[in-house]
Design a protein around this motif. Structure first.
Motif, PDB file in Angstrom:
ATOM      1  N   PHE A 252      20.818   3.593  77.555  1.00  0.00           N
ATOM      2  CA  PHE A 252      21.675   3.574  76.368  1.00  0.00           C
ATOM      3  C   PHE A 252      21.076   4.406  75.243  1.00  0.00           C
ATOM      4  O   PHE A 252      21.770   5.198  74.590  1.00  0.00           O
ATOM      5  CB  PHE A 252      21.881   2.128  75.913  1.00  0.00           C
ATOM      6  CG  PHE A 252      22.728   1.996  74.683  1.00  0.00           C
ATOM      7  CD1 PHE A 252      24.106   2.038  74.771  1.00  0.00           C
ATOM      8  CD2 PHE A 252      22.140   1.827  73.436  1.00  0.00           C
ATOM      9  CE1 PHE A 252      24.895   1.919  73.636  1.00  0.00           C
ATOM     10  CE2 PHE A 252      22.917   1.711  72.298  1.00  0.00           C
ATOM     11  CZ  PHE A 252      24.301   1.756  72.393  1.00  0.00           C
ATOM     12  N   ILE A 253      19.777   4.244  75.011  1.00  0.00           N
ATOM     13  CA  ILE A 253      19.128   4.949  73.900  1.00  0.00           C
ATOM     14  C   ILE A 253      18.945   6.429  74.224  1.00  0.00           C
ATOM     15  O   ILE A 253      19.259   7.307  73.410  1.00  0.00           O
ATOM     16  CB  ILE A 253      17.783   4.297  73.573  1.00  0.00           C
ATOM     17  CG1 ILE A 253      17.994   2.850  73.120  1.00  0.00           C
ATOM     18  CG2 ILE A 253      17.055   5.086  72.496  1.00  0.00           C
ATOM     19  CD1 ILE A 253      18.825   2.694  71.882  1.00  0.00           C
ATOM     20  N   ILE A 254      18.441   6.717  75.413  1.00  0.00           N
ATOM     21  CA  ILE A 254      18.131   8.105  75.758  1.00  0.00           C
ATOM     22  C   ILE A 254      19.394   8.960  75.854  1.00  0.00           C
ATOM     23  O   ILE A 254      19.409  10.121  75.434  1.00  0.00           O
ATOM     24  CB  ILE A 254      17.323   8.158  77.064  1.00  0.00           C
ATOM     25  CG1 ILE A 254      15.922   7.554  76.829  1.00  0.00           C
ATOM     26  CG2 ILE A 254      17.209   9.576  77.598  1.00  0.00           C
ATOM     27  CD1 ILE A 254      15.073   7.454  78.064  1.00  0.00           C
ATOM     28  N   SER A 255      20.471   8.390  76.369  1.00  0.00           N
ATOM     29  CA  SER A 255      21.719   9.154  76.492  1.00  0.00           C
ATOM     30  C   SER A 255      22.624   9.004  75.288  1.00  0.00           C
ATOM     31  O   SER A 255      23.717   9.586  75.265  1.00  0.00           O
ATOM     32  CB  SER A 255      22.486   8.707  77.743  1.00  0.00           C
ATOM     33  OG  SER A 255      22.983   7.388  77.581  1.00  0.00           O
ATOM     34  N   GLY A 256      22.212   8.247  74.300  1.00  0.00           N
ATOM     35  CA  GLY A 256      23.068   8.028  73.145  1.00  0.00           C
ATOM     36  C   GLY A 256      24.261   7.136  73.434  1.00  0.00           C
ATOM     37  O   GLY A 256      25.260   7.185  72.711  1.00  0.00           O
ATOM     38  N   GLY A 257      24.168   6.320  74.483  1.00  0.00           N
ATOM     39  CA  GLY A 257      25.251   5.409  74.827  1.00  0.00           C
ATOM     40  C   GLY A 257      26.393   6.038  75.580  1.00  0.00           C
ATOM     41  O   GLY A 257      27.411   5.386  75.826  1.00  0.00           O
TER      42      GLY A 257
END
Length: 315
Positions: A252-257
């Motif tokens: 979620f954080i790395i891909s921006g959700g």
């Protein structure tokens, strides 16, 4: 009144005065039930209740704003026949599980074998190696990981020393999932502690006898350590696989959700979150949750059924 009638009336009065069976049970166990009451309220109100509600909602069209509309098995039919993002998320999750769990367990076992040699400062090393397991699932570590693998991050700065121009690992679909796999392997502390406890239970006289017979370190590891450690390997594999299926925060954080680039980091739990809280399709999200539960349940059942062929318990 005769003496006989008085004698026969006494037991009847005693029975009438004595408490009933249920009264005695309540008197004996009431304090225990009172202490259990907060847990029972939480179990039925926060666990059983949501599970039953989720199962019902999986057969409805529900958006949190209107009443649920019963649609039968349409959510499940759409999922398996007309939803390409479902299959994309399933593929990403399965790849993540297949690679992250064995790598994490292998790394954890290697470190446990190293620490089992009785080096000085062992408690300090155990604490340091266990720390990533405590911090790895946090939002702060995920943000730090995204910065490390960015185009101008620490990894590319290190590669530039050798004249290598590294890509943007996060935004490149060929590498983005592998950055999350590396993060998962980095959280090896929990299985490492369990492996170390299992290694401490292996009798040392078995290694001494094997050494007298001319067995080297590698043969001792294959013939003694691994067979006696298979119950611990089995336990760690089950726990880590379930955790891998539920992985959410790093993706979620790395891909921006979003699960981008090109759905390469669209984990199953992330897709479930998008359907539930992004598009408010709670009925469809509930169906996704039950499919995930069935998938984890089938894997666990298969693992237990096949464990009798490779897990060796000390009689």
């Amino acid at each position: 009144m005769t003496a006989r009638s008085l004698e026969s009336g006494a037991p009847a009065r005693e029975r009438a005065a004595s408490p009933s069976l249920w009264s005695r049970i309540w008197q004996n166990h009431a304090p225990g039930y009172l202490f259990l009451l907060p847990w029972l309220i939480g179990f039925f109100g926060l666990t059983i209740g949501p599970i039953v509600t989720s199962f019902y909602l999986s057969f409805t069209d529900f958006d949190l704003l209107t009443s649920p509309d019963w649609v039968g098995a349409n959510n499940y039919v759409r999922m398996f026949t007309a939803d390409p993002k479902f299959w994309a998320s399933m593929r990403v999750t399965v790849i993540f599980v297949i690679f992250s769990v064995p790598l994490k367990l292998a790394f954890a076992l290697a470190v446990a074998l190293l620490l089992n040699r009785g080096m000085r400062g062992l408690p300090l090393y155990r604490a340091l190696f266990y720390l990533p397991s405590l911090l790895g699932a946090s939002v702060a570590i995920a943000i730090l990981w995204r910065q490390i693998f960015a185009r101008d991050g620490l990894v590319n700065d290190f590669l530039s020393v050798f004249g290598i121009a590294g890509p943007s690992w996060i935004s490149n679909p060929q590498y983005s999932l592998w950055t999350i796999i590396i993060l998962a392997v980095w959280q090896f502390g929990s299985p490492m502690i369990i492996f170390l406890a299992g290694l401490r239970q292996i009798p040392q006289d078995m290694y001494e006898a094997a050494s007298l017979d001319g067995a080297g370190k590698w043969r001792q590891f294959i013939k003694i350590t691994l067979p006696l450690l298979t119950p611990v390997v089995f336990f760690n594999a089950i726990i880590q696989t379930i955790e891998a299926f539920k992985s959410f925060t790093p993706a979620f954080i790395i891909s921006g959700g979003t699960g981008n680039p090109i759905n390469s980091t669209l984990f199953y739990t992330l897709y479930l979150y998008q359907e539930a809280f992004g598009f408010f399709r709670m009925g469809y999200a509930s169906a996704l949750a039950w499919v995930l539960l069935a998938l984890v349940g089938m894997f666990t059942a298969f693992s237990f059924l096949t464990s009798k062929y490779w897990v060796h318990y000390d009689e």
